[in-house]
Design a protein around this motif. Structure first.
Motif, PDB file in Angstrom:
ATOM      1  N   ASN A 243      58.377  31.204  30.680  1.00 47.44           N
ATOM      2  CA  ASN A 243      59.259  30.102  30.332  1.00 47.44           C
ATOM      3  C   ASN A 243      60.033  29.576  31.541  1.00 47.44           C
ATOM      4  N   ALA A 244      59.742  30.113  32.718  1.00 55.78           N
ATOM      5  CA  ALA A 244      60.473  29.724  33.926  1.00 55.78           C
ATOM      6  C   ALA A 244      59.795  28.533  34.606  1.00 55.78           C
ATOM      7  N   ASP A 245      60.431  28.019  35.645  1.00 55.35           N
ATOM      8  CA  ASP A 245      59.890  26.896  36.416  1.00 55.35           C
ATOM      9  C   ASP A 245      59.063  27.361  37.600  1.00 55.35           C
ATOM     10  N   THR A 246      58.894  28.650  37.750  1.00 55.65           N
ATOM     11  CA  THR A 246      58.161  29.204  38.878  1.00 55.65           C
ATOM     12  C   THR A 246      56.966  30.007  38.378  1.00 55.65           C
ATOM     13  N   PRO A 247      55.874  30.068  39.130  1.00 53.92           N
ATOM     14  CA  PRO A 247      54.752  30.930  38.716  1.00 53.92           C
ATOM     15  C   PRO A 247      55.097  32.391  38.969  1.00 53.92           C
ATOM     16  N   TYR A 248      54.453  33.265  38.227  1.00 58.23           N
ATOM     17  CA  TYR A 248      54.596  34.705  38.443  1.00 58.23           C
ATOM     18  C   TYR A 248      53.205  35.324  38.514  1.00 58.23           C
ATOM     19  N   THR A 249      53.040  36.281  39.421  1.00 60.93           N
ATOM     20  CA  THR A 249      51.823  37.083  39.458  1.00 60.93           C
ATOM     21  C   THR A 249      52.219  38.528  39.213  1.00 60.93           C
ATOM     22  N   LEU A 250      51.632  39.102  38.163  1.00 62.07           N
ATOM     23  CA  LEU A 250      51.981  40.433  37.690  1.00 62.07           C
ATOM     24  C   LEU A 250      50.891  41.431  38.044  1.00 62.07           C
ATOM     25  N   LEU A 251      51.305  42.584  38.586  1.00 60.79           N
ATOM     26  CA  LEU A 251      50.410  43.725  38.703  1.00 60.79           C
ATOM     27  C   LEU A 251      50.377  44.390  37.335  1.00 60.79           C
ATOM     28  N   LYS A 252      49.209  44.485  36.725  1.00 61.31           N
ATOM     29  CA  LYS A 252      49.076  44.928  35.332  1.00 61.31           C
ATOM     30  C   LYS A 252      49.448  46.392  35.106  1.00 61.31           C
ATOM     31  N   TRP A 253      49.436  47.200  36.150  1.00 64.86           N
ATOM     32  CA  TRP A 253      49.646  48.641  36.003  1.00 64.86           C
ATOM     33  C   TRP A 253      50.948  48.944  35.263  1.00 64.86           C
ATOM     34  N   GLY A 254      50.841  49.791  34.235  1.00 65.07           N
ATOM     35  CA  GLY A 254      52.016  50.226  33.500  1.00 65.07           C
ATOM     36  C   GLY A 254      52.602  49.192  32.564  1.00 65.07           C
ATOM     37  N   THR A 255      51.811  48.155  32.226  1.00 65.09           N
ATOM     38  CA  THR A 255      52.241  47.132  31.270  1.00 65.09           C
ATOM     39  C   THR A 255      51.208  47.074  30.139  1.00 65.09           C
ATOM     40  N   PRO A 256      51.459  46.308  29.077  1.00 66.10           N
ATOM     41  CA  PRO A 256      50.446  46.170  28.026  1.00 66.10           C
ATOM     42  C   PRO A 256      49.144  45.530  28.522  1.00 66.10           C
ATOM     43  N   PHE A 257      49.153  44.904  29.695  1.00 66.23           N
ATOM     44  CA  PHE A 257      47.955  44.281  30.253  1.00 66.23           C
ATOM     45  C   PHE A 257      47.107  45.276  31.044  1.00 66.23           C
ATOM     46  N   ASP A 258      47.590  46.488  31.228  1.00 65.46           N
ATOM     47  CA  ASP A 258      46.864  47.533  31.944  1.00 65.46           C
ATOM     48  C   ASP A 258      45.689  47.991  31.083  1.00 65.46           C
ATOM     49  N   SER A 259      44.495  48.074  31.663  1.00 63.40           N
ATOM     50  CA  SER A 259      43.336  48.549  30.902  1.00 63.40           C
ATOM     51  C   SER A 259      43.535  49.993  30.435  1.00 63.40           C
ATOM     52  N   ALA A 260      44.407  50.722  31.112  1.00 62.82           N
ATOM     53  CA  ALA A 260      44.711  52.106  30.736  1.00 62.82           C
ATOM     54  C   ALA A 260      46.062  52.208  30.019  1.00 62.82           C
ATOM     55  N   ALA A 261      46.523  51.119  29.406  1.00 66.89           N
ATOM     56  CA  ALA A 261      47.870  51.079  28.822  1.00 66.89           C
ATOM     57  C   ALA A 261      48.109  52.205  27.822  1.00 66.89           C
ATOM     58  N   LEU A 262      47.112  52.538  27.014  1.00 63.74           N
ATOM     59  CA  LEU A 262      47.302  53.575  25.994  1.00 63.74           C
ATOM     60  C   LEU A 262      47.299  54.984  26.581  1.00 63.74           C
ATOM     61  N   ASN A 263      47.042  55.104  27.879  1.00 62.21           N
ATOM     62  CA  ASN A 263      47.085  56.409  28.533  1.00 62.21           C
ATOM     63  C   ASN A 263      48.323  56.573  29.415  1.00 62.21           C
ATOM     64  N   THR A 264      49.196  55.554  29.440  1.00 62.88           N
ATOM     65  CA  THR A 264      50.341  55.597  30.357  1.00 62.88           C
ATOM     66  C   THR A 264      51.667  55.873  29.664  1.00 62.88           C
ATOM     67  N   GLY A 265      51.691  55.888  28.341  1.00 61.02           N
ATOM     68  CA  GLY A 265      52.913  56.210  27.613  1.00 61.02           C
ATOM     69  C   GLY A 265      53.894  55.061  27.465  1.00 61.02           C
ATOM     70  N   ILE A 266      53.466  53.825  27.730  1.00 62.86           N
ATOM     71  CA  ILE A 266      54.402  52.696  27.608  1.00 62.86           C
ATOM     72  C   ILE A 266      54.603  52.275  26.157  1.00 62.86           C
ATOM     73  N   PHE A 267      53.663  52.639  25.288  1.00 62.82           N
ATOM     74  CA  PHE A 267      53.800  52.284  23.874  1.00 62.82           C
ATOM     75  C   PHE A 267      54.557  53.379  23.135  1.00 62.82           C
ATOM     76  N   LYS A 268      55.589  52.984  22.390  1.00 60.64           N
ATOM     77  CA  LYS A 268      56.331  53.897  21.527  1.00 60.64           C
ATOM     78  C   LYS A 268      55.800  53.657  20.118  1.00 60.64           C
ATOM     79  N   ILE A 269      55.191  54.692  19.524  1.00 67.28           N
ATOM     80  CA  ILE A 269      54.522  54.565  18.226  1.00 67.28           C
ATOM     81  C   ILE A 269      55.150  55.557  17.253  1.00 67.28           C
TER      82      ILE A 269
END
Length: 197
Positions: free
Chosen positions: A69-95
């Motif tokens: 929602n900002a006026d600037t672009p952002y480039t995100l490193l996916k590691w440790g976020t929901p966009f990480d291909s290994a997201a379900l192995n990193t403990g970021i989801f609280k279930i």
């Protein structure tokens, strides 16, 4: 005798003033709420919003959306976020089980990452746009009970985030991702009720 009553009256008055003062501070939410919300928002990235929605019940799939929602672009490193291909192995989801409140025990793995981070580990979000990623909750540690409902939320620290387009990042930028402008900032998603059938 009069000295005793004066001392007793002074002590009672002191205790009453202390209790009234404590009650006033306790009942005054303004300063406490303002400080807490200010601290929380100051450690987030302005304009970036993670959101979870359910897109499938069998298999259970959550759609992670990152909106800029900002006026600037952002480039995100996916590691440790929901966009990480290994997201379900990193403990970021609280279930947690939505009915019992019991937290689902996850298997968190130590992941060795290739350096510098390759381009497919980055996602660029231009101003006013959003990116999506599907997360399939099909790990062996997920409870086998069906049907079931789970409350799910993702939260953590950003490993690398730059306020520019991915094509403008150098190899030095990627090698030093931990020193990126927004590294260490907090992120969190909404809490969604995930249904499993």
């Amino acid at each position: 005798m009069a000295t005793f009553w004066n001392r007793r009256t002074a002590i009672i008055a002191g205790v009453a003033i202390t209790l009234l003062g404590a009650y006033y501070v306790y009942q005054s939410p303004t300063s406490i709420a303002y400080t807490m919300s200010n601290t929380t928002s100051s450690n987030r990235v302005p304009g970036l919003e993670f959101k979870l929605t359910q897109s499938s019940r069998n298999p259970p799939v959550l759609l992670a959306t990152l909106k800029n929602n900002a006026d600037t672009p952002y480039t995100l490193l996916k590691w440790g976020t929901p966009f990480d291909s290994a997201a379900l192995n990193t403990g970021i989801f609280k279930i947690t089980n939505a009915e019992t409140g019991v937290q689902v025990e996850q298997m968190v793995l130590q992941i060795n990452r290739k350096m510098p981070p390759p381009q497919d580990e980055l996602v660029t979000i231009a101003p006013g746009t959003e990116e999506e990623m599907q997360v399939v909750f099909n790990k062996p540690w997920m409870p086998a009970q069906k049907p079931a409902k789970y409350k799910v939320k993702a939260e953590g620290d950003l490993k690398g985030l730059w306020d520019k387009y991915g094509g403008d990042l150098t190899e030095d930028d990627l090698n030093a991702y931990i020193e990126s402008p927004f590294s260490g900032r907090k992120f969190s998603t909404n809490e969604v009720v995930m249904e499993v059938h």
